[in-house]
Design an enzyme around this catalytic site. Structure first.
Site, short mmCIF file in Angstrom:
data_model
loop_
_atom_site.label_atom_id
_atom_site.label_comp_id
_atom_site.label_asym_id
_atom_site.label_seq_id
_atom_site.Cartn_x
_atom_site.Cartn_y
_atom_site.Cartn_z
N HIS A 38 -71.43 -65.30 -81.57
CA HIS A 38 -71.94 -64.80 -80.22
C HIS A 38 -73.33 -65.11 -80.08
O HIS A 38 -74.00 -65.48 -81.04
CB HIS A 38 -72.08 -62.85 -80.29
CG HIS A 38 -72.46 -62.50 -79.32
ND1 HIS A 38 -73.74 -62.28 -78.65
CD2 HIS A 38 -71.75 -61.83 -78.13
CE1 HIS A 38 -73.85 -61.86 -77.57
NE2 HIS A 38 -72.68 -61.39 -77.27
N GLU B 48 -69.01 -67.84 -72.70
CA GLU B 48 -70.19 -67.01 -72.39
C GLU B 48 -71.28 -67.94 -72.24
O GLU B 48 -72.06 -68.30 -73.16
CB GLU B 48 -70.25 -66.06 -73.70
CG GLU B 48 -69.11 -65.33 -73.95
CD GLU B 48 -69.80 -63.99 -74.71
OE1 GLU B 48 -69.36 -62.66 -73.83
OE2 GLU B 48 -70.47 -63.65 -75.34
P1 PGA Z 1 -73.44 -58.55 -71.32
O1 PGA Z 1 -73.23 -59.28 -72.81
O2 PGA Z 1 -72.23 -58.22 -70.80
O3 PGA Z 1 -74.47 -57.34 -71.40
O4 PGA Z 1 -74.19 -59.61 -70.32
C1 PGA Z 1 -72.17 -60.00 -72.67
C2 PGA Z 1 -71.75 -60.04 -74.30
O5 PGA Z 1 -72.23 -59.29 -75.25
O6 PGA Z 1 -71.29 -61.09 -74.70
#
Ligand code: PGA
Length: 260
Positions: free
Chosen positions: A96, A168
């Site tokens: 992450h 992401e």
């Molecule tokens: P968020 O986080 O939706 O708060 O931007 C995304 C994530 O934890 O990957």
């Protein structure tokens, strides 16, 4: 392909009492929902895994937010894959961006975690994504495909199919900014191509690719359905049990052909 909705609670809730409240509210929101085509997965902080494992609504799976690459030994503060397995954890977030940022996790370490998880039969949810700087400098392809390639090093093709990838972009996490549909489509293609190079196109087609970063109900069309993603990874918004349950229902009900 089955779709996935992953709720990453990050460093919340902050007390046992709040955790109980969350479970109660989420259980109520999910009751009576029969979501056959969507796997909903919740990732609480490790101290609440045992508690969540006992009380998550039927059909909802449990994920850890991180894991260490060794099984046991002198690694103060770490949690090993076999410990997670024992807690009925089925999935684990690996790489992450907040781990890469605050714990300085490297691509190589992410790869070790992927392999250690697979060995213990935990499905890694591998997070990859470019920084704002990468994007400004035209380095999206190199950043994303490099992260994917390193994470799958020494993973067999049978094992690779157990991995879920979440695209992401780092600049979209926690910021309320999201990429355009085209940019997500492009990243999806980059990821698929990187997997194809390693395992061939059939295997690449069988690995789910999710989108994550500032996801909310009104954005599902833009960040999930329009770019044909296999689901979403939701951070802050997953702290609202009502929103998370609503997303699971919307994602499950979506039929690509019916919308066109
Ligand atoms: P968020 O986080 O939706 O708060 O931007 C995304 C994530 O934890 O990957």
């Amino acid at each position: 392909m089955k779709r996935y909705l992953v709720g990453n609670l990050k460093m919340n809730p902050v007390s046992f009492e709040q955790a109980e409240g969350y479970l109660k509210a989420f259980g109520k929101e999910m009751s009576g929902k029969d979501l056959k085509g969507t796997e909903t997965i919740v990732a609480p902080p490790s101290v609440y895994l045992e508690r969540f494992g006992r009380s998550l609504p039927v059909g909802v799976s449990l994920a850890a937010q991180d894991v260490f690459w060794e099984e046991e030994g002198s690694y103060t503060g770490q949690v090993s894959p076999c410990m997670l397995r024992d807690l009925r954890v089925g999935f684990v977030l690996v790489g992450h961006s907040e781990r890469r940022l605050y714990a300085h996790e490297t691509d190589a370490e992410v790869g070790w975690k992927v392999r250690a998880s697979l060995k213990e039969d935990l499905r890694p949810i591998l997070c990859v994504g470019e920084t704002a700087e990468d994007r400004e400098q035209g380095g999206v392809v190199a950043a994303v495909s490099g992260q994917v390639t390193e994470a799958f090093r020494d993973v067999s093709s049978a094992e690779a199919e157990k991995v879920i990838i979440a695209y992401e972009p780092r600049w979209a996490i926690g910021t309320d900014r999201t990429p355009e549909t085209d940019e997500i489509l492009e990243a999806r293609a980059v990821i698929r191509q990187a997997i194809s190079v390693l395992y061939g196109p059939e295997t690449a087609d069988r690995i789910p690719i999710l989108y994550g970063g500032s996801v909310k109900v009104p954005l599902l069309e833009k960040v999930c359905f329009a770019p044909s993603m296999d689901g979403v990874l939701v951070g802050r918004e997953s702290l609202q049990p009502h929103e998370l349950a609503m997303m699971s229902e919307i994602i499950d009900a979506y039929r690509p052909d019916a919308q066109k």
